[in-house]
Design an enzyme around this catalytic site. Structure first.
Site, PDB file in Angstrom:
ATOM      1  N   CYS A  66      28.668 -71.606   9.054  1.00  0.00           N
ATOM      2  CA  CYS A  66      27.408 -71.526   8.293  1.00  0.00           C
ATOM      3  C   CYS A  66      26.341 -70.737   9.048  1.00  0.00           C
ATOM      4  O   CYS A  66      25.409 -70.186   8.447  1.00  0.00           O
ATOM      5  CB  CYS A  66      26.883 -72.926   7.986  1.00  0.00           C
ATOM      6  SG  CYS A  66      28.150 -74.046   7.386  1.00  0.00           S
TER       7      CYS A  66
ATOM      8  N   THR B 110      46.561 -88.454   0.063  1.00  0.00           N
ATOM      9  CA  THR B 110      47.216 -87.534  -0.867  1.00  0.00           C
ATOM     10  C   THR B 110      48.289 -88.300  -1.639  1.00  0.00           C
ATOM     11  O   THR B 110      48.418 -89.520  -1.490  1.00  0.00           O
ATOM     12  CB  THR B 110      47.883 -86.365  -0.112  1.00  0.00           C
ATOM     13  OG1 THR B 110      48.963 -86.907   0.655  1.00  0.00           O
ATOM     14  CG2 THR B 110      46.905 -85.644   0.804  1.00  0.00           C
TER      15      THR B 110
HETATM   16  C1  LIG Z   1      29.250 -67.647   6.116  1.00  0.00           C
HETATM   17  C2  LIG Z   1      29.332 -69.055   5.644  1.00  0.00           C
HETATM   18  C3  LIG Z   1      28.191 -69.801   5.439  1.00  0.00           C
HETATM   19  C4  LIG Z   1      28.259 -71.115   4.989  1.00  0.00           C
HETATM   20  N1  LIG Z   1      27.110 -71.815   4.815  1.00  0.00           N
HETATM   21  C5  LIG Z   1      27.174 -73.120   4.449  1.00  0.00           C
HETATM   22  C6  LIG Z   1      25.982 -73.905   4.375  1.00  0.00           C
HETATM   23  O1  LIG Z   1      24.871 -73.411   4.629  1.00  0.00           O
HETATM   24  N2  LIG Z   1      26.096 -75.194   4.000  1.00  0.00           N
HETATM   25  C7  LIG Z   1      27.305 -75.776   3.718  1.00  0.00           C
HETATM   26  O2  LIG Z   1      27.349 -76.978   3.405  1.00  0.00           O
HETATM   27  N3  LIG Z   1      28.463 -75.057   3.799  1.00  0.00           N
HETATM   28  C8  LIG Z   1      28.420 -73.753   4.157  1.00  0.00           C
HETATM   29  N4  LIG Z   1      29.575 -73.023   4.268  1.00  0.00           N
HETATM   30  C9  LIG Z   1      30.868 -73.649   3.911  1.00  0.00           C
HETATM   31  C10 LIG Z   1      31.430 -74.435   5.077  1.00  0.00           C
HETATM   32  O3  LIG Z   1      31.440 -73.653   6.214  1.00  0.00           O
HETATM   33  C11 LIG Z   1      32.839 -74.891   4.728  1.00  0.00           C
HETATM   34  O4  LIG Z   1      32.778 -75.718   3.591  1.00  0.00           O
HETATM   35  C12 LIG Z   1      33.466 -75.657   5.877  1.00  0.00           C
HETATM   36  O5  LIG Z   1      33.556 -74.851   7.020  1.00  0.00           O
HETATM   37  C13 LIG Z   1      34.852 -76.146   5.502  1.00  0.00           C
HETATM   38  O6  LIG Z   1      35.413 -76.754   6.605  1.00  0.00           O
HETATM   39  P1  LIG Z   1      36.950 -77.094   6.676  1.00  0.00           P
HETATM   40  O7  LIG Z   1      37.166 -77.775   7.985  1.00  0.00           O
HETATM   41  O8  LIG Z   1      37.374 -77.780   5.444  1.00  0.00           O
HETATM   42  O9  LIG Z   1      37.691 -75.678   6.635  1.00  0.00           O
HETATM   43  P2  LIG Z   1      37.709 -74.405   7.617  1.00  0.00           P
HETATM   44  O10 LIG Z   1      36.409 -74.210   8.278  1.00  0.00           O
HETATM   45  O11 LIG Z   1      38.267 -73.305   6.790  1.00  0.00           O
HETATM   46  O12 LIG Z   1      38.749 -74.800   8.725  1.00  0.00           O
HETATM   47  C14 LIG Z   1      40.130 -74.863   8.436  1.00  0.00           C
HETATM   48  C15 LIG Z   1      40.902 -74.997   9.719  1.00  0.00           C
HETATM   49  O13 LIG Z   1      42.288 -75.094   9.416  1.00  0.00           O
HETATM   50  C16 LIG Z   1      43.022 -74.274  10.305  1.00  0.00           C
HETATM   51  N5  LIG Z   1      44.344 -74.037   9.716  1.00  0.00           N
HETATM   52  C17 LIG Z   1      44.642 -73.724   8.437  1.00  0.00           C
HETATM   53  N6  LIG Z   1      45.975 -73.652   8.267  1.00  0.00           N
HETATM   54  C18 LIG Z   1      46.532 -73.936   9.467  1.00  0.00           C
HETATM   55  C19 LIG Z   1      47.879 -74.020   9.952  1.00  0.00           C
HETATM   56  N7  LIG Z   1      48.931 -73.843   9.158  1.00  0.00           N
HETATM   57  N8  LIG Z   1      48.068 -74.315  11.248  1.00  0.00           N
HETATM   58  C20 LIG Z   1      47.019 -74.533  12.072  1.00  0.00           C
HETATM   59  N9  LIG Z   1      45.725 -74.461  11.672  1.00  0.00           N
HETATM   60  C21 LIG Z   1      45.498 -74.173  10.392  1.00  0.00           C
HETATM   61  C22 LIG Z   1      42.100 -73.100  10.512  1.00  0.00           C
HETATM   62  O14 LIG Z   1      42.441 -72.372  11.612  1.00  0.00           O
HETATM   63  C23 LIG Z   1      40.782 -73.854  10.686  1.00  0.00           C
HETATM   64  O15 LIG Z   1      40.714 -74.406  11.978  1.00  0.00           O
HETATM   65  C24 LIG Z   1      29.529 -71.698   4.726  1.00  0.00           C
HETATM   66  C25 LIG Z   1      30.700 -70.962   4.930  1.00  0.00           C
HETATM   67  C26 LIG Z   1      30.622 -69.661   5.401  1.00  0.00           C
HETATM   68  C27 LIG Z   1      31.875 -68.884   5.630  1.00  0.00           C
END
Ligand SMILES: Cc1cc2nc3c(=O)[nH]c(=O)nc-3n(C[C@H](O)[C@H](O)[C@H](O)COP(=O)(O)OP(=O)(O)OC[C@H]3O[C@@H](n4cnc5c(N)ncnc54)[C@H](O)[C@@H]3O)c2cc1C
Length: 449
Positions: free
Chosen positions: A45, A274
């Site tokens: 973010c 799940t």
């Molecule tokens: C530029 C930007 C700005 C944002 N601004 C905001 C904001 O202001 N407010 C807000 O609420 N949200 C914001 N978001 C959204 C927020 O960042 C995401 O909703 C959040 O990061 C999701 O987190 P996550 O852990 O679900 O997924 P991710 O951050 O996508 O992490 C997924 C993880 O899984 C790993 N992975 C996947 N498959 C495998 C595999 N097979 N083996 C090993 N590792 C694997 C990846 O490497 C990573 O570590 C923003 C996103 C971006 C890109």
């Protein structure tokens, strides 16, 4: 005593919060946290704000440094990919960056695999050119930052939150920047058209060129990008960002036979379980339930990811926690304009079969006699049948985050517009008007009802 084995795939918002919650629930569990990235636990973010030079370096975005995992006794595996989940014998096959394989046994498994940028078919070929990027990871941020040093002009495809935050940072870096949005307004998932118009006008006044209602049909250039074709018309650019949404990363789950929901995210219940016993999912890869429509949705927000991660972590470690759903509450600041929304837009309400009445008001955040007050536009959407508040949008002013939070609480508690119109709010000249703008908007909606 046999130690519980918890494996978590994904080490960002959802995965790291799940690991922390699991550790706090079970002090002796063996917790393994896997990510295929070089760095874990950073905040994507913040990337647009590094690009815009509000934050000095990308390293500042690392929320959980390596010492955190040591302190929490979490076995963090960087640059390691989960290749296969075997639900019958409860194992995960992993491979590190040197190609070394290992099979991890689990008692509980958490999928926090996130999402990846969606690139529309028409742009796929062009997306390979130098100077064309998507924005998701720290590495993406660093690459864009390098490109910014040489670029003079940019096109951002998509006027959602990420696209606009990136575009603002490019203007701040001195680039001539155009945003192209296929739909007829900016921030289409967040705001109604009347509210979006205010945002667009403000951004245009700051120098951003915005084209709505037209799509990019080709990314131009040989090896290096030279521009884009927008409905047949050429716009030159030496930097192009594709910000057209994200897709849940569910292949690993799908291959293992874990049920995927109608939204494309992993289907979960309130405990983030799940369809397969002892396997949980959280974050951008998982579905949520919309608290108003009770329908599945993809929140794809960091706020939802950490809340779901915490619930998954507690349950995976033998505790009990539930995640009841979300409203998609979000805020941003573009230049000096604060924007926020919670609940449904008019379009989303209509799609859910909810007839709404709106109350909108433009007010100020301080009395006229006190310097520094800002114009604020508040819009409240009310379900015509139940008189409950189902949506709130704010453009401009101050304290937008806390006003959106207040409206989010109101929706969660199923407050009616009559109750909001009688809310006991506070006031002092340096901080607010005597009449809180949200209350005034509620009064207007009530009159229209
Ligand atoms: C530029 C930007 C700005 C944002 N601004 C905001 C904001 O202001 N407010 C807000 O609420 N949200 C914001 N978001 C959204 C927020 O960042 C995401 O909703 C959040 O990061 C999701 O987190 P996550 O852990 O679900 O997924 P991710 O951050 O996508 O992490 C997924 C993880 O899984 C790993 N992975 C996947 N498959 C495998 C595999 N097979 N083996 C090993 N590792 C694997 C990846 O490497 C990573 O570590 C923003 C996103 C971006 C890109």
């Amino acid at each position: 005593m046999v130690k519980r084995k918890i494996v978590i795939i994904g080490a960002h918002a959802a995965g790291t919060d799940a690991a922390s919650a699991a550790r706090k629930t079970d002090r002796s569990a063996e917790i393994t946290l896997i990510t295929n990235r070089k760095v874990a636990g950073y905040s994507p973010c913040g990337i647009p704000f590094v690009l815009g030079r509000h934050i000095s370096s990308f390293e500042e975005l690392i929320v959980f440094p390596p010492s955190y995992y040591q302190m929490m006794k979490i076995d963090l595996r960087l640059e390691t990919t989960a290749k296969k989940i075997n639900i019958e014998d409860k194992t995960v096959e992993i491979k590190d960056k040197n190609g070394k394989g290992e099979t991890l046994q689990y008692d509980s498994l958490i999928l926090a695999t996130g999402a990846y940028p969606f690139v529309p078919r028409v742009l796929r070929e062009g997306s390979e050119k130098n100077g064309v990027f998507t924005l998701r990871t720290l590495e993406d941020g660093k690459r864009i930052n390098q490109a910014l040093k040489k670029a003079n002009s940019a096109v951002v495809i998509g006027a959602g939150l990420i696209g606009l935050e990136a575009a603002v940072s490019f203007i701040e870096r001195g680039l001539k920047t155009t945003v192209v949005e296929l739909l007829p307004q900016v921030l289409p998932a967040m705001l109604d058209r009347d509210m979006a118009r205010l945002v667009q006008k403000n951004l245009e006044e700051k120098g951003l060129n915005i084209i709505t209602g037209k799509g990019v049909d080709e990314i131009l250039g040989e090896n290096n990008v030279s521009g884009v074709s927008i409905a047949g018309e050429e716009t030159p650019a030496d930097l192009v960002i594709i910000a057209t949404g994200v897709i849940p990363n569910v292949q690993l789950a799908k291959d293992a036979g874990i049920k995927i929901g109608e939204t494309g995210g992993i289907k979960t219940n309130m405990r983030m379980e799940t369809s397969v016993k002892d396997v949980y999912a959280a974050g951008d890869c998982a579905e949520s339930v919309n608290l108003i429509t009770k329908r599945p949705m993809l929140s794809q927000l960091g706020t939802t990811a950490v809340r779901q991660g915490k619930v998954a972590g507690i349950n995976a470690a033998g505790g009990y926690a539930v995640f009841t759903g979300c409203l998609g509450s979000c805020v941003t600041r573009l230049f000096d304009l604060e924007i926020g929304a919670t609940g449904l837009t008019e379009f989303a309400a209509c799609r859910a079969g909810i007839e709404t009445v709106a109350g909108s008001i433009t007010s100020k955040t301080r009395p006229d006699y006190y310097p520094g007050g800002k114009r604020i536009r508040v819009k409240i959407l009310v379900d015509k049948d139940t008189e409950r508040i189902v949506g709130g949008q704010i453009v401009g002013g101050e304290e937008v985050t806390q006003r959106i939070n207040a409206l989010s609480f109101a929706i969660q508690k199923q407050m009616t517009v009559r109750e909001l119109a009688k809310a006991d709010t506070c006031y002092a000249p340096p901080l607010n008007e005597t009449w809180e703008p949200m209350v005034l908007a509620a009064e207007i909606a009530l009159r229209r009802l």
